[in-house]
Design an enzyme around this catalytic site. Structure first.
Site, short mmCIF file in Angstrom:
data_model
loop_
_atom_site.label_atom_id
_atom_site.label_comp_id
_atom_site.label_asym_id
_atom_site.label_seq_id
_atom_site.Cartn_x
_atom_site.Cartn_y
_atom_site.Cartn_z
N THR A 283 1.06 -1.55 18.09
CA THR A 283 0.02 -0.52 18.05
C THR A 283 -0.25 -0.01 16.63
OG1 THR A 283 1.68 1.18 18.51
CG2 THR A 283 0.50 0.24 20.40
N GLY A 284 0.56 -0.42 15.65
CA GLY A 284 0.33 0.00 14.27
C GLY A 284 -0.75 -0.84 13.60
N CYS B 83 3.61 -5.83 0.27
CA CYS B 83 2.20 -6.21 0.18
C CYS B 83 1.75 -6.43 -1.26
CB CYS B 83 1.34 -5.16 0.86
SG CYS B 83 1.71 -3.45 0.39
N GLN C 82 -3.24 1.23 -4.96
CA GLN C 82 -2.90 0.87 -3.59
C GLN C 82 -3.61 1.74 -2.56
OE1 GLN C 82 1.55 -0.29 -5.11
NE2 GLN C 82 1.29 -0.04 -2.91
N SER D 198 -3.93 2.22 3.54
CA SER D 198 -3.33 1.39 4.58
C SER D 198 -1.89 1.04 4.28
CB SER D 198 -4.13 0.10 4.76
OG SER D 198 -4.19 -0.63 3.54
N HIS E 99 -5.58 -3.46 -1.94
CA HIS E 99 -4.83 -3.09 -3.15
C HIS E 99 -5.43 -3.79 -4.36
CE1 HIS E 99 -2.10 -1.13 -0.60
NE2 HIS E 99 -1.03 -1.90 -0.70
#
Length: 336
Positions: free
Chosen positions: A9-10, A125, A152, A155, A239
């Site tokens: 769900t993230g 990331c 960044q 998110s 980013h």
């Protein structure tokens, strides 16, 4: 193939499901796991409507592949048990990235590191976006040192960060009120925050050190000199990274462009006269990392290069890279 997304769900979990469908991953049964609060919810997916289940080790033991989009503590608690049950685990958290016996993989750079591992770590990331450009440049010119400043997106703090940025932007623009903060150290709307993750004894943040530690491991360069400054900016999911490198051999902007144009996972956007360069607006939703503003760095003479990168944090920075890893795991390959 029986595939489970844990943390479905993230923001990253939802993106994982979409990437699996878009890349036609050979899913015969998709299972979505989350907390008890979400259990029973039906989500539409590229593989049909799927009911979210509350996670338990027992429920997930029959998976072939588990894609983890969970906290490091959760991963440490549950990933080893899944692996012991025969499940291949690709973990998006920081839990195992620096463990010696766990491969840390960006497939364009070090897919061979996967070997016969059943637990593979997905990198930070920012690191993933960076090394797809650094690795081909290192192969061509050698890299002595890297200085990177990152810009960044919200998110990077998950769905909660994106919600907070949108809500507080509306609060300022619509209500004329002062922006507030819960997720971030300070209000992010109309602000930049030079602070991501916890500060370390050397005055760098852990986010900044992750870029150094992880880049060295992925590229197989344990002594590579890297300095990073990580800044949170009020964009949603891409980013940006301003990168300076000193090379071992002479490098020119033209030669670097030629190398990056041939690099897997990189798209060169570099025509300043036409106002063409990497931006969050153009990189959003794109699999490739955009590279541009490529130019000689005068500080390092003929061995210096500056460039700018933009990469979708939820794709190459997370979900896409995880699925690309799964595609390269020998035990998961479907015979042609």
């Amino acid at each position: 193939m029986r595939v489970g997304v844990i943390g479905a769900t993230g923001a990253v979990g939802r993106e994982l499901v979409e990437v699996l469908g878009r890349r036609r991953f050979p899913v015969t049964k998709l299972r979505l796991f989350a907390s008890g609060r979400s259990a029973g919810t039906v989500l539409p997916t590229p593989f049909g409507d799927t009911v979210i289940e509350e996670f338990s080790q027992e429920a997930a033991r029959d998976l072939d592949l588990a894609l983890l989009a969970v906290s490091g503590d959760f991963a440490k608690k549950h990933a080893p048990g899944l692996v012991a049950a025969g499940v291949t685990v690709v973990d998006n958290s920081s839990a195992f990235r620096l463990e010696e016996n766990v491969p840390l993989v960006v497939p364009e750079v070090n897919a061979a590191a996967i070997g016969d591992a059943r637990l593979i770590a997905n990198p930070n990331c920012t690191t993933a976006i960076l090394v797809v450009a650094l690795a081909p440049l290192h192969a061509a010119f050698g890299i002595k040192r890297v200085i990177v400043s990152t810009y960044q997106a919200a998110s990077g703090a998950g769905a909660e960060g994106m919600v907070e940025l949108e809500r507080e932007t509306r609060r300022v623009l619509v209500d004329g009120a002062k922006a507030q903060n819960e997720v971030f150290a300070h209000p992010l709307a109309f602000n930049v925050i030079p602070h991501i993750d916890s500060f370390q004894p050397n005055a760098y943040t852990r986010e900044e050190m992750k870029v150094a530690w992880e880049s060295r491991k992925i590229m197989g360069l344990p002594d590579l000199l890297i300095s990073c400054t990580a800044v949170r900016i009020p964009t949603m999911r891409v980013h940006g990274e301003s990168v300076t490198i000193e090379t071992e051999r002479p490098v020119t902007a033209e030669a670097a462009r030629a190398v990056l144009r041939q690099a897997a996972g990189v798209k060169v956007l570099d025509d300043p006269a036409a106002l063409l360069y990497p931006m969050p607006l153009t990189a959003t939703g794109q699999d490739d990392v955009e590279a541009g503003r490529i130019r000689a760095n005068p500080v390092f003479g003929d061995r210096g290069l500056d460039f700018f990168l933009c990469g979708d944090q939820l794709l190459k920075g997370a979900a896409l890279n995880a699925v690309q890893i799964a595609e390269r795991v020998p035990a998961l390959r479907v015979p042609a």
